[in-house]
Design an enzyme around this catalytic site. Structure first.
Site, short mmCIF file in Angstrom:
data_model
loop_
_atom_site.label_atom_id
_atom_site.label_comp_id
_atom_site.label_asym_id
_atom_site.label_seq_id
_atom_site.Cartn_x
_atom_site.Cartn_y
_atom_site.Cartn_z
N TYR A 25 72.01 2.01 44.21
CA TYR A 25 70.74 2.73 44.32
C TYR A 25 70.84 4.12 43.69
O TYR A 25 71.87 4.80 43.80
CB TYR A 25 70.32 2.86 45.78
CG TYR A 25 69.79 1.59 46.42
CD1 TYR A 25 69.57 0.43 45.67
CD2 TYR A 25 69.52 1.54 47.78
CE1 TYR A 25 69.08 -0.72 46.26
CE2 TYR A 25 69.03 0.38 48.38
CZ TYR A 25 68.81 -0.75 47.62
OH TYR A 25 68.33 -1.88 48.21
N GLY A 31 60.55 2.42 53.15
CA GLY A 31 61.26 3.26 52.19
C GLY A 31 60.43 4.41 51.68
O GLY A 31 60.06 4.44 50.50
#
Length: 294
Positions: free
Chosen positions: A48, A258
């Site tokens: 990520y 998120g």
């Protein structure tokens, strides 16, 4: 058998942390507020933020040293990206070798400043996977206390069955895409398989990456209108209903929210208490698929 990890129904997703433009202290304050809501788990992956997200969250933990012992960390390994951080890589690929999995965990622990990962997932099914290699990595990581529990991500039932045959540790979680914009897991037997085998579904992109609310595609507009109608029945927002559609399902789906916006994550927490009835659930499914059930 080791004890099954306990996850909150809402997990804070940090996939986009690199784009949030928030300081470690600001994010630490948000994490503390989320802990007050019962959101005690974060979701990461080694790749990520172009391999930077885990280190960035480590800086959040440094900004408030009390956080590390109060939270659980989920992370993933198995994808190798094209990145200037790894100039030797000339093609995106999967690597589920024991060496790669162990190295990924060691780097994550270093970046986080922690001595263990609470839950490690294999990020995607690897067509070149040797399940014995994965089993060896899991054995070593578990024996050394570096990883407390294990699972998978984006696995279909047959992928899961294969790995289960060769891995000693129970695979408690499968993190997959589930939303009204992507309801297939309810229809292609992924969710029933998880229920049968006591696997917790974790939903990534639970709002369809925002498509449920910003897309001008005719089917998405139709679905948005349906969400607004159900939301009016409950006196909440369409976003609440999109979360509630997942959270109300008997498989006890864990939702990954998120967003850097505390209120957006809070809306997911609030959705736990919205009781959709069966007809509302199927009405939204019908709007999502474009056709009634057979």
């Amino acid at each position: 058998m080791e004890e099954k990890i306990t996850l909150p129904r809402i997990v804070w997703g940090l996939w986009r942390i690199k784009t949030w433009n928030r300081t470690p202290k600001e994010l630490a304050r948000t994490m503390n507020k989320l802990l007050d809501l019962g959101v005690d788990t974060v979701d990461l992956a080694d790749i990520y933020g172009d391999y930077e997200a885990t280190k960035m969250f480590g800086e959040v933990l440094q900004a408030d040293p009390t956080l590390s012992k109060r939270i659980k960390v989920v992370t993933k390994a198995g994808i190798v990206l094209l990145s200037d951080k790894h100039p030797e890589v000339y093609v995106k690929h999967y690597d589920t070798s024991a060496e790669h999995i162990i190295a990924s965990v060691d780097q994550s622990l270093l970046d986080l400043g922690r001595d263990h990962i609470d839950l490690l997932l294999i990020h995607r099914p690897d067509p070149y996977m040797d399940p014995l290699e994965v089993g060896h990595a899991f054995d070593e990581l578990y024996k050394e206390g570096k990883v407390l529990s294990f699972g998978v991500s984006n696995f279909m039932p047959y992928h899961h069955s294969l790995l289960t045959k060769y891995v000693k540790q129970p695979l408690f979680v499968n993190q997959i895409e589930i939303s009204l914009a992507h309801p297939q897991p309810f229809l292609d037997w992924q969710i029933p398989y998880m229920m049968e085998n006591d696997i917790t579904p974790m939903a990534w992109s639970p709002l369809g990456g925002g498509k449920l609310f910003i897309s001008d595609e005719p089917n998405m507009v139709k679905l948005k209108n349906a969400l607004e109608r159900v939301a009016q029945n409950h006196g909440v927002t369409p976003e609440h209903i999109a979360y509630a559609w997942l959270l109300s399902h008997p498989s006890n789906i864990v939702v990954i929210a998120g967003s850097s916006n505390y209120d957006r994550v809070k809306s997911a927490v609030e959705a736990k208490d919205i009781a959709l009835d069966r007809q509302e659930w199927f009405y939204l499914l019908e709007q999502a698929t474009g056709e009634p059930v057979p």
